[in-house]
Design a protein around this motif. Structure first.
Motif, PDB file in Angstrom:
ATOM      1  N   UNK A 267      35.128  34.877  31.486  1.00 18.56           N
ATOM      2  CA  UNK A 267      34.986  34.805  32.936  1.00 18.56           C
ATOM      3  C   UNK A 267      34.526  36.163  33.458  1.00 18.56           C
ATOM      4  N   UNK A 268      34.018  36.169  34.679  1.00 14.73           N
ATOM      5  CA  UNK A 268      33.766  37.414  35.394  1.00 14.73           C
ATOM      6  C   UNK A 268      34.540  37.398  36.697  1.00 14.73           C
ATOM      7  N   UNK A 269      35.231  38.497  36.975  1.00 16.19           N
ATOM      8  CA  UNK A 269      35.927  38.679  38.254  1.00 16.19           C
ATOM      9  C   UNK A 269      35.349  39.929  38.898  1.00 16.19           C
ATOM     10  N   UNK A 270      34.768  39.786  40.054  1.00 10.24           N
ATOM     11  CA  UNK A 270      34.097  40.907  40.725  1.00 10.24           C
ATOM     12  C   UNK A 270      34.971  41.478  41.816  1.00 10.24           C
ATOM     13  N   UNK A 271      34.976  42.807  41.909  1.00 13.52           N
ATOM     14  CA  UNK A 271      35.652  43.506  42.996  1.00 13.52           C
ATOM     15  C   UNK A 271      34.686  44.459  43.653  1.00 13.52           C
ATOM     16  N   UNK A 272      35.164  45.578  44.128  1.00 12.02           N
ATOM     17  CA  UNK A 272      34.304  46.628  44.663  1.00 12.02           C
ATOM     18  C   UNK A 272      33.527  46.232  45.898  1.00 12.02           C
ATOM     19  N   UNK A 273      32.266  46.709  45.994  1.00 10.59           N
ATOM     20  CA  UNK A 273      31.477  46.545  47.214  1.00 10.59           C
ATOM     21  C   UNK A 273      30.948  45.136  47.423  1.00 10.59           C
ATOM     22  N   UNK A 274      31.152  44.235  46.456  1.00 13.70           N
ATOM     23  CA  UNK A 274      30.678  42.858  46.629  1.00 13.70           C
ATOM     24  C   UNK A 274      31.362  42.182  47.818  1.00 13.70           C
ATOM     25  N   UNK A 275      32.562  42.667  48.179  1.00 14.74           N
ATOM     26  CA  UNK A 275      33.279  42.059  49.298  1.00 14.74           C
ATOM     27  C   UNK A 275      32.565  42.276  50.631  1.00 14.74           C
ATOM     28  N   UNK A 276      31.637  43.229  50.689  1.00 15.48           N
ATOM     29  CA  UNK A 276      30.872  43.440  51.919  1.00 15.48           C
ATOM     30  C   UNK A 276      29.754  42.418  52.065  1.00 15.48           C
ATOM     31  N   UNK A 277      29.443  41.687  50.980  1.00 20.76           N
ATOM     32  CA  UNK A 277      28.348  40.727  50.999  1.00 20.76           C
ATOM     33  C   UNK A 277      28.829  39.278  51.048  1.00 20.76           C
ATOM     34  N   UNK A 278      29.966  38.999  50.426  1.00 20.70           N
ATOM     35  CA  UNK A 278      30.409  37.619  50.317  1.00 20.70           C
ATOM     36  C   UNK A 278      31.911  37.570  50.085  1.00 20.70           C
ATOM     37  N   UNK A 279      32.447  36.376  50.092  1.00 21.28           N
ATOM     38  CA  UNK A 279      33.874  36.192  49.834  1.00 21.28           C
ATOM     39  C   UNK A 279      34.136  36.348  48.348  1.00 21.28           C
ATOM     40  N   UNK A 280      35.035  37.267  47.996  1.00 22.33           N
ATOM     41  CA  UNK A 280      35.363  37.470  46.595  1.00 22.33           C
ATOM     42  C   UNK A 280      36.224  36.325  46.081  1.00 22.33           C
ATOM     43  N   UNK A 281      35.985  35.926  44.839  1.00 22.07           N
ATOM     44  CA  UNK A 281      36.746  34.858  44.221  1.00 22.07           C
ATOM     45  C   UNK A 281      37.811  35.488  43.323  1.00 22.07           C
ATOM     46  N   UNK A 282      39.076  35.117  43.544  1.00 22.59           N
ATOM     47  CA  UNK A 282      40.143  35.717  42.755  1.00 22.59           C
ATOM     48  C   UNK A 282      40.165  35.141  41.346  1.00 22.59           C
ATOM     49  N   UNK A 283      40.782  35.890  40.430  1.00 22.16           N
ATOM     50  CA  UNK A 283      40.806  35.511  39.028  1.00 22.16           C
ATOM     51  C   UNK A 283      41.482  34.180  38.766  1.00 22.16           C
ATOM     52  N   UNK A 284      42.562  33.889  39.506  1.00 29.37           N
ATOM     53  CA  UNK A 284      43.291  32.639  39.294  1.00 29.37           C
ATOM     54  C   UNK A 284      42.401  31.427  39.576  1.00 29.37           C
ATOM     55  N   UNK A 285      41.589  31.521  40.632  1.00 30.05           N
ATOM     56  CA  UNK A 285      40.680  30.424  40.970  1.00 30.05           C
ATOM     57  C   UNK A 285      39.667  30.190  39.855  1.00 30.05           C
ATOM     58  N   UNK A 286      39.163  31.279  39.301  1.00 36.22           N
ATOM     59  CA  UNK A 286      38.184  31.173  38.223  1.00 36.22           C
ATOM     60  C   UNK A 286      38.818  30.583  36.970  1.00 36.22           C
TER      61      UNK A 286
END
Length: 343
Positions: free
Chosen positions: A197-216
């Protein structure tokens, strides 16, 4: 067709008279740049244009460029004019005008005009250097053809199929990177069968809703005891899912001091520090390309790249859209782009 022969591609590519010099490592994250490069290669194949690469000052390395991580696949040029005049395609006028209305400023218009002037100046400089008209990366349209017919290379497929063929052809890691990958696999005791899986953090939250690891992970639906390789830019996110899923064997090569990827900050890092981070990213993606199953996000560059290369694999899914792997224009009439070698 399962693979694209490099020698055949090089012979076909070098047979064209017109040329494009594509600059990689302009101002985006590594896999956004990679995606742009592959699209440029597809555009050149479809329009019988010789593809060449400029990567001397790429934002992802120490000044070596593409071959710092990957084996060469085409001719590279080194003229410095590309640093100033070769860049990504600009948005069309309609979104520029909408942005002006929204922001109540003429800044976007001034920016586009400035880029247009630079493009024309760059063409003149390129003509003086090469003695011919040269296309730049900004000449690649945002909308790609949805069908490719290139008998000389055995290509007869849609965009997804052709993209995967070309991307896998250029995805050939340098021997030293492969050795580092081998060492990382040994360090984390990566088994022969695992999912990812990939879980993204950092500056991506300024562009879109981050998906948490549990959901993935729920999308992946693993069983107790399964091994799961995690690509993440924030070790805290890895810790969270490790606590939430103690019965899974979770693995990563993310460093414990990493707390999210921020592109502007990354670009200011020392070259060697950038290289180490990119090496881990490339190795992580290479590991995920061989995973049994994968779940990622269609909003993150590495996940998009993996999904495109594994577009036929039903075990590869996106959190936002389970139907991501289906052709975007399924059911619509598709026009084949046939290329004929007349040189």
């Amino acid at each position: 067709m399962e693979s694209l022969d490099l020698t055949s591609y090089q012979k076909y590519n070098n047979s064209f008279r017109r040329r494009m010099v594509c600059r990689i490592g302009v101002d985006c994250g590594f896999f956004i740049e990679m995606n742009s490069m592959v699209n440029a290669m597809l555009y050149c194949l479809a329009h019988r244009i010789k593809f060449q690469l400029y990567s001397d000052d790429a934002n992802f390395g120490t000044g070596v460029g593409w071959t710092e991580y990957f084996l060469p696949f085409c001719e590279e040029v080194h003229e410095p004019l590309h640093r100033q005049y070769n860049f990504h395609r600009m948005p069309s006028w309609r979104p520029i005008l909408r942005l002006c209305a929204k922001k109540k400023t003429l800044g976007p218009i001034a920016w586009k005009l400035k880029k247009s002037v630079k493009t024309h100046i760059g063409r003149l400089k390129a003509f003086r250097v090469y003695g011919e008209y040269v296309l730049f990366a900004q000449d690649v349209p945002l909308k790609m053809p949805q069908r490719y017919l290139i008998p000389e290379l055995g290509i007869d497929g849609d965009y997804s199929e052709t993209y995967a063929l070309v991307a896998r052809m250029v995805w050939r890691l340098q021997p030293d990177i492969l050795q580092k990958e081998k060492a990382y696999k040994k360090k984390i005791s990566l088994p022969s069968v695992y999912s990812g899986i990939q879980i993204r953090g950092g500056d991506k939250e300024t562009e879109t809703r981050l998906i948490d690891g549990a959901t993935i992970i729920r999308k992946l639906n693993p069983r107790d005891g399964d091994s799961l390789f995690v690509l993440t830019d924030d070790y805290r996110l890895f810790q969270n899912i490790r606590e939430e899923y103690p019965r899974l064997r979770l693995l990563t090569i993310c460093r414990e001091d990493e707390q999210g990827y921020y592109h502007k900050q990354f670009c200011q890092e020392p070259p060697q520090s950038k290289k180490e981070a990119i090496v881990r990213l490339i190795i992580s993606v290479d590991i995920l390309l061989s995973s049994l199953a994968f779940v990622g996000s269609i909003t993150t560059g590495p996940s998009i790249f993996i999904m495109k290369l594994r577009h036929k694999d039903p075990r590869v899914q996106a959190v936002e859209s389970p139907a991501f792997a289906r052709p975007r224009h399924q059911g619509r009439r598709q026009t084949a782009v046939r290329t004929v070698n007349t040189n």
